[in-house]
Design a protein around this motif. Structure first.
Motif, PDB file in Angstrom:
ATOM      1  N   GLU A  60       0.854  -1.183   0.000  1.00  0.00           N
ATOM      2  CA  GLU A  60       0.000   0.000   0.000  1.00  0.00           C
ATOM      3  C   GLU A  60       0.895   1.240   0.000  1.00  0.00           C
ATOM      4  OE1 GLU A  60      -3.137   0.428  -0.277  1.00  0.00           O
ATOM      5  OE2 GLU A  60      -3.954  -1.600  -0.028  1.00  0.00           O
ATOM      6  N   PRO A  61       0.539   2.282  -0.738  1.00  0.00           N
ATOM      7  CA  PRO A  61       1.447   3.414  -0.954  1.00  0.00           C
ATOM      8  C   PRO A  61       2.015   4.043   0.316  1.00  0.00           C
ATOM      9  CG  PRO A  61      -0.413   3.566  -2.437  1.00  0.00           C
ATOM     10  CD  PRO A  61      -0.707   2.420  -1.516  1.00  0.00           C
ATOM     11  N   ILE A  62       1.175   4.379   1.280  1.00  0.00           N
ATOM     12  CA  ILE A  62       1.675   5.062   2.475  1.00  0.00           C
ATOM     13  C   ILE A  62       2.543   4.118   3.304  1.00  0.00           C
ATOM     14  CG2 ILE A  62       1.018   6.259   4.595  1.00  0.00           C
ATOM     15  CD1 ILE A  62      -1.501   7.203   3.167  1.00  0.00           C
ATOM     16  N   PHE A  63       2.144   2.865   3.401  1.00  0.00           N
ATOM     17  CA  PHE A  63       2.959   1.882   4.107  1.00  0.00           C
ATOM     18  C   PHE A  63       4.306   1.714   3.399  1.00  0.00           C
ATOM     19  CE2 PHE A  63       4.199  -2.629   4.854  1.00  0.00           C
ATOM     20  CZ  PHE A  63       4.467  -2.529   6.212  1.00  0.00           C
ATOM     21  N   GLY A  64       4.286   1.682   2.073  1.00  0.00           N
ATOM     22  CA  GLY A  64       5.531   1.578   1.315  1.00  0.00           C
ATOM     23  C   GLY A  64       6.459   2.748   1.589  1.00  0.00           C
ATOM     24  N   ALA A  65       5.884   3.950   1.681  1.00  0.00           N
ATOM     25  CA  ALA A  65       6.691   5.129   1.997  1.00  0.00           C
ATOM     26  C   ALA A  65       7.295   5.002   3.391  1.00  0.00           C
ATOM     27  CB  ALA A  65       5.828   6.388   1.901  1.00  0.00           C
ATOM     28  N   GLY A  66       6.516   4.458   4.329  1.00  0.00           N
ATOM     29  CA  GLY A  66       7.020   4.274   5.692  1.00  0.00           C
ATOM     30  C   GLY A  66       8.129   3.242   5.762  1.00  0.00           C
ATOM     31  N   VAL A  67       7.966   2.136   5.048  1.00  0.00           N
ATOM     32  CA  VAL A  67       9.004   1.099   5.018  1.00  0.00           C
ATOM     33  C   VAL A  67      10.276   1.660   4.401  1.00  0.00           C
ATOM     34  CG1 VAL A  67       9.659  -1.126   4.030  1.00  0.00           C
ATOM     35  CG2 VAL A  67       7.377  -0.813   4.998  1.00  0.00           C
ATOM     36  N   ARG A  68      10.130   2.459   3.351  1.00  0.00           N
ATOM     37  CA  ARG A  68      11.300   3.069   2.722  1.00  0.00           C
ATOM     38  C   ARG A  68      12.036   3.972   3.696  1.00  0.00           C
ATOM     39  NH1 ARG A  68      12.187   7.655  -1.854  1.00  0.00           N
ATOM     40  NH2 ARG A  68      11.655   8.943  -0.051  1.00  0.00           N
ATOM     41  N   SER A  69      11.295   4.818   4.432  1.00  0.00           N
ATOM     42  CA  SER A  69      11.940   5.702   5.409  1.00  0.00           C
ATOM     43  C   SER A  69      12.617   4.904   6.513  1.00  0.00           C
ATOM     44  CB  SER A  69      10.915   6.671   6.012  1.00  0.00           C
ATOM     45  OG  SER A  69      10.636   7.743   5.151  1.00  0.00           O
ATOM     46  N   LEU A  70      11.937   3.868   6.986  1.00  0.00           N
ATOM     47  CA  LEU A  70      12.509   3.040   8.048  1.00  0.00           C
ATOM     48  C   LEU A  70      13.775   2.341   7.565  1.00  0.00           C
ATOM     49  CD1 LEU A  70      12.272   1.823  10.892  1.00  0.00           C
ATOM     50  CD2 LEU A  70      10.847   0.011   9.916  1.00  0.00           C
ATOM     51  N   GLY A  71      13.711   1.739   6.384  1.00  0.00           N
ATOM     52  CA  GLY A  71      14.884   1.063   5.842  1.00  0.00           C
ATOM     53  C   GLY A  71      16.030   2.020   5.590  1.00  0.00           C
ATOM     54  N   GLY A  72      15.714   3.187   4.992  1.00  0.00           N
ATOM     55  CA  GLY A  72      16.747   4.182   4.749  1.00  0.00           C
ATOM     56  C   GLY A  72      17.375   4.670   6.045  1.00  0.00           C
ATOM     57  N   MET A  73      16.559   4.827   7.090  1.00  0.00           N
ATOM     58  CA  MET A  73      17.065   5.260   8.388  1.00  0.00           C
ATOM     59  C   MET A  73      18.060   4.240   8.953  1.00  0.00           C
ATOM     60  SD  MET A  73      14.910   5.797  11.918  1.00  0.00           S
ATOM     61  CE  MET A  73      14.747   4.016  12.136  1.00  0.00           C
ATOM     62  N   LEU A  74      17.711   2.941   8.903  1.00  0.00           N
ATOM     63  CA  LEU A  74      18.587   1.906   9.452  1.00  0.00           C
ATOM     64  C   LEU A  74      19.901   1.825   8.682  1.00  0.00           C
ATOM     65  CD1 LEU A  74      15.941  -0.913  10.117  1.00  0.00           C
ATOM     66  CD2 LEU A  74      16.992   0.642  11.784  1.00  0.00           C
ATOM     67  N   VAL A  75      19.821   1.894   7.347  1.00  0.00           N
ATOM     68  CA  VAL A  75      21.038   1.852   6.524  1.00  0.00           C
ATOM     69  C   VAL A  75      21.921   3.061   6.838  1.00  0.00           C
ATOM     70  CG1 VAL A  75      21.934   2.013   4.165  1.00  0.00           C
ATOM     71  CG2 VAL A  75      20.012   0.498   4.677  1.00  0.00           C
ATOM     72  N   LEU A  76      21.314   4.237   6.925  1.00  0.00           N
ATOM     73  CA  LEU A  76      22.076   5.451   7.161  1.00  0.00           C
ATOM     74  C   LEU A  76      22.690   5.473   8.567  1.00  0.00           C
ATOM     75  CD1 LEU A  76      22.977   8.042   5.855  1.00  0.00           C
ATOM     76  CD2 LEU A  76      20.850   9.120   6.597  1.00  0.00           C
ATOM     77  N   LEU A  77      21.953   4.946   9.552  1.00  0.00           N
ATOM     78  CA  LEU A  77      22.508   4.855  10.911  1.00  0.00           C
ATOM     79  C   LEU A  77      23.752   3.977  10.938  1.00  0.00           C
ATOM     80  CD1 LEU A  77      19.302   4.564  13.132  1.00  0.00           C
ATOM     81  CD2 LEU A  77      20.964   6.431  13.147  1.00  0.00           C
ATOM     82  N   LEU A  78      23.712   2.852  10.232  1.00  0.00           N
ATOM     83  CA  LEU A  78      24.880   1.963  10.164  1.00  0.00           C
ATOM     84  C   LEU A  78      26.048   2.664   9.477  1.00  0.00           C
ATOM     85  CD1 LEU A  78      23.163  -1.434   9.205  1.00  0.00           C
ATOM     86  CD2 LEU A  78      24.246  -0.849  11.394  1.00  0.00           C
ATOM     87  N   TRP A  79      25.749   3.376   8.383  1.00  0.00           N
ATOM     88  CA  TRP A  79      26.798   4.090   7.652  1.00  0.00           C
ATOM     89  C   TRP A  79      27.417   5.179   8.521  1.00  0.00           C
ATOM     90  CZ3 TRP A  79      27.771   9.066   6.073  1.00  0.00           C
ATOM     91  CH2 TRP A  79      28.736   9.224   5.075  1.00  0.00           C
ATOM     92  N   MET A  80      26.573   5.935   9.235  1.00  0.00           N
ATOM     93  CA  MET A  80      27.075   7.013  10.089  1.00  0.00           C
ATOM     94  C   MET A  80      27.900   6.464  11.244  1.00  0.00           C
ATOM     95  SD  MET A  80      23.706   9.511  10.047  1.00  0.00           S
ATOM     96  CE  MET A  80      24.397  10.787  11.114  1.00  0.00           C
ATOM     97  N   SER A  81      27.483   5.312  11.785  1.00  0.00           N
ATOM     98  CA  SER A  81      28.251   4.678  12.851  1.00  0.00           C
ATOM     99  C   SER A  81      29.623   4.260  12.337  1.00  0.00           C
ATOM    100  CB  SER A  81      27.490   3.460  13.386  1.00  0.00           C
ATOM    101  OG  SER A  81      28.259   2.765  14.347  1.00  0.00           O
ATOM    102  N   TRP A  82      29.656   3.687  11.128  1.00  0.00           N
ATOM    103  CA  TRP A  82      30.923   3.260  10.523  1.00  0.00           C
ATOM    104  C   TRP A  82      31.839   4.450  10.268  1.00  0.00           C
ATOM    105  CZ3 TRP A  82      31.886   3.068   4.770  1.00  0.00           C
ATOM    106  CH2 TRP A  82      33.152   2.520   4.494  1.00  0.00           C
ATOM    107  N   ARG A  83      31.244   5.574   9.833  1.00  0.00           N
ATOM    108  CA  ARG A  83      32.029   6.770   9.536  1.00  0.00           C
ATOM    109  C   ARG A  83      32.223   7.670  10.752  1.00  0.00           C
ATOM    110  NH1 ARG A  83      32.375   7.743   3.980  1.00  0.00           N
ATOM    111  NH2 ARG A  83      33.886   9.318   4.633  1.00  0.00           N
ATOM    112  N   ASP A  84      31.715   7.232  11.900  1.00  0.00           N
ATOM    113  CA  ASP A  84      31.838   7.979  13.153  1.00  0.00           C
ATOM    114  C   ASP A  84      31.214   9.372  13.051  1.00  0.00           C
ATOM    115  OD1 ASP A  84      32.523   8.147  15.826  1.00  0.00           O
ATOM    116  OD2 ASP A  84      34.483   9.062  15.414  1.00  0.00           O
TER     117      ASP A  84
END
Length: 314
Positions: A60-84
């Motif tokens: 569903e469109p809004i759920f898809g947007a939420g999953v995208r934000s959640l996934g992007g947040m987790l990926v970016l948090l890992l990247w930021m942790s790696w890059r300190d």
């Protein structure tokens, strides 16, 4: 002559090898690598419009947007942790981050729903009119951003293009509500840009700007999905692949590359490439989704693209 493989390697090195965005060397003019990288980024955003529409067949469109934000947040948090790179904000930037995150959530709630209701071509023409609304707001609110000369002409051309796109009724899927949602997404996008310019949120690193937009938007979009549309339709492998593309190629690393390019090249030079995204989106919608595109839509696209180019020209 620069080889294509060297261009791709440099494009990847911006994220994987280079230091954080704020420490990169500034350039005074656009070079070949920057032009190719920005063209590829515009193509990436345009292809993402097609991917969103296809992915809506499973999510569903809004759920898809939420999953995208959640996934992007987790990926970016890992990247930021790696890059300190920390995520803590100065107290003065919290309000700007909150407003930006709220607008980010509304932007993608509107965009994902619009793409579910109408064609990629119509949605993209209206959505990528964002520089028009930002120019109008900046004219009143930002010193040194007055409309004059070619920018006024560009504004008129782009607005005529949007009107033509909305009035067109010959391009298959047509939804006035979808058009209004695409316009709402464009206005929200302009609001985010203005918020970043007017508040202390502009002083934090680009990575923090993006992560806080994702942190605020993810729970709001997932909550909105429970109220407005549910969660899933008929999920297949192609829908999961589309969601992964959105998470990695757009919501996290895609925008990090764009922020990095903004730090390297003059802002006006980077912005001038924005006219390519609606052009690519209309062409991809036609080629991949077999969307019917009438003369009026092509004319609207030409007006909007020309207007965006003139608005961003210095």
């Amino acid at each position: 002559m620069t080889k294509p493989t060297h261009i791709v390697k440099s494009y990847i090195d911006i994220i994987v090898i280079a230091p954080p965005c704020d420490t990169m060397e500034r350039k005074t003019q656009m070079d070949r690598f920057g032009a190719v990288a920005l063209t590829l980024f515009a193509l990436n955003l345009a292809f993402n419009q097609v991917v969103i529409k296809v992915t809506a067949g499973g999510f569903e469109p809004i759920f898809g947007a939420g999953v995208r934000s959640l996934g992007g947040m987790l990926v970016l948090l890992l990247w930021m942790s790696w890059r300190d790179v920390g995520i803590a904000l100065p107290r003065a930037a919290v309000l700007g981050a909150t407003i930006s995150g709220l607008l980010f959530a509304f932007e993608f709630m509107c965009l994902f729903t619009a793409l579910d209701l109408t064609t990629v071509s119509r949605t993209s023409i209206i959505f990528y009119s964002m520089p028009v609304w930002l120019a109008l707001l900046a004219h009143k609110l930002l010193p040194g951003e007055r409309l004059s000369g070619l920018r006024v002409i560009g504004l008129i051309l782009a607005m005529l293009g949007v009107i033509l796109a909305v009035l067109d009724r010959s391009s298959g899927e047509v939804s006035l509500f979808g058009d209004l949602l695409a316009l709402g997404a464009a206005l929200s996008w302009a609001g985010i840009a203005l918020c970043v310019r007017l508040t202390p949120f502009s002083e934090v690193p680009a990575e923090q700007q993006l992560i806080w937009q994702l942190i605020v938007s993810a729970p709001l979009l997932l909550l909105a999905a429970t109220i407005f549309g549910g969660y899933a339709r008929e999920i297949e492998l192609i829908h999961i692949a589309g969601m992964l593309f959105q998470i990695f190629a757009v919501a996290s690393f895609g925008f990090l590359i764009w922020f990095a390019l903004m730090k390297i090249y003059p802002a006006s030079s980077v912005a001038s490439f924005s006219f390519l995204s609606p052009v690519f989106a209309v062409i991809l919608g036609w080629l991949i989704l077999d969307e019917k595109i009438g003369v009026q839509i092509w004319l609207a696209l030409g007006l909007v693209a020309s207007g965006i180019f003139l608005i961003n020209r210095r």
